[in-house]
Enzyme design. Sequence first.
Site, PDB file in Angstrom:
ATOM      1  N   LYS A  52       0.840  -1.208   0.000  1.00 16.86           N
ATOM      2  CA  LYS A  52       0.000   0.000   0.000  1.00 16.86           C
ATOM      3  C   LYS A  52       0.870   1.252   0.000  1.00 16.86           C
ATOM      4  O   LYS A  52       0.568   2.238  -0.665  1.00 16.86           O
ATOM      5  CB  LYS A  52      -0.938  -0.009   1.217  1.00 16.86           C
ATOM      6  CG  LYS A  52      -2.060  -1.034   1.086  1.00 16.86           C
ATOM      7  CD  LYS A  52      -2.805  -1.309   2.381  1.00 16.86           C
ATOM      8  CE  LYS A  52      -3.796  -2.446   2.190  1.00 16.86           C
ATOM      9  NZ  LYS A  52      -4.461  -2.885   3.432  1.00 16.86           N
ATOM     10  N   GLN A  96      -4.515  -1.833   9.755  1.00 15.74           N
ATOM     11  CA  GLN A  96      -4.427  -3.148   9.121  1.00 15.74           C
ATOM     12  C   GLN A  96      -4.963  -4.234  10.062  1.00 15.74           C
ATOM     13  O   GLN A  96      -4.564  -4.326  11.213  1.00 15.74           O
ATOM     14  CB  GLN A  96      -2.958  -3.434   8.753  1.00 15.74           C
ATOM     15  CG  GLN A  96      -2.748  -4.709   7.979  1.00 15.74           C
ATOM     16  CD  GLN A  96      -3.361  -4.680   6.581  1.00 15.74           C
ATOM     17  OE1 GLN A  96      -3.192  -3.724   5.841  1.00 15.74           O
ATOM     18  NE2 GLN A  96      -4.083  -5.731   6.231  1.00 15.74           N
ATOM     19  N   ASP A 119     -11.319   2.686   4.528  1.00 16.29           N
ATOM     20  CA  ASP A 119     -11.754   1.282   4.420  1.00 16.29           C
ATOM     21  C   ASP A 119     -13.276   1.208   4.243  1.00 16.29           C
ATOM     22  O   ASP A 119     -13.799   0.223   3.753  1.00 16.29           O
ATOM     23  CB  ASP A 119     -11.413   0.517   5.714  1.00 16.29           C
ATOM     24  CG  ASP A 119     -10.065  -0.211   5.641  1.00 16.29           C
ATOM     25  OD1 ASP A 119      -9.623  -0.529   4.518  1.00 16.29           O
ATOM     26  OD2 ASP A 119      -9.483  -0.463   6.717  1.00 16.29           O
TER      27      ASP A 119
END
Length: 297
Positions: A52, A96, A119
Amino acid sequence: MSEIIDGKAVASEIRADLRDAIETLTDAGTRPGLATVLMGDDPASETYVSMKQRDCEEVGIEGIHVDVDGDAPAEELYDTIDDLNDDPEVHGYIVQAPVPDHVDYQEVIRRVDPGKDVDGFHPENVGRLVAGDARFRPCTPHGVQKLLEAYDVETEGADVTIVGRSNIVGKPLANLLIQKADDGNATVTVCHSRTENLAEKTRTADVVVAAVGVPELIDGDMIGEGAVVIDVGVNRVAADTETGYELVGDVAFESAKEKASAITPVPGGVGPMTRAMLLYNTVVAASEQTGVDVELP
Ligand code: NDP
């Protein structure tokens, strides 16, 4: 023979289009910033986070990474979240998953500023998505929609069977595909571990999406002739390779491709799309926070 859906190529096009939007924002005085937070040292998570960060660098997003010790009290992660909520240079961030067992993941999700929740997991954003007013579409379901669009797979009127009902893939994808919208209007069946006669539900579908986490659960016998197959699954199985494992999907690719009109490979299908859509959401967040309009792919 089926067409292989090239997620890497579609993701690369999306990144190229996003670069223009990022340039617009940067020229207007704000370089979009995406932070990744990793608590602990799970090797798969470390890989995901570093990919990422690499993506950010490639498209011109400011990538920021925060490590939190896996043994630290949960409050240390919550404080990190509070800091990121207050940081004007961070337009979006992700924590994460998985987080260590002593951390309440629901608290993590609730604590993230909904405007920075790239997200799309915060209850406010989930509610907006269900109501047809999504701010951030969760990255994997959005990536699946973009893949279908790129390959001219019509969802309107299509029977779509999704195997898996998680909050990050199955449920949001089902919600997106039933929206009254050009990339929705599907009739969706959602299956899970208590579903009976799974094969009946997959065999009659025009589009099958597998998001299960069970290697090669869906084989060619479970796919109808000419269906489109989207394999979200990423499973590490032991193999005689340098790393000692290989990645396989939730679909038995070789047998399914004999039946499907189009199918995603693993790797190289949905995975790159998930990453591209995280960048997309970061641009959405930066645009919303700065009031600078951008064109999105
Ligand atoms: P979860 O474990 O959260 O959910 C799995 C779902 O599959 C659950 O709804 C479960 O049912 C269902 N399920 C499990 N076994 C069966 C079975 N035998 N038959 C039917 N349904 C079953 O997984 P995620 O949604 O987080 O991830 C799914 C897969 O996708 C994983 O391989 C993951 O690594 C991958 N993934 C890939 C991404 C990408 O970018 N490519 C992104 C996110 C995930 P129940 O609810 O009843 O337990």
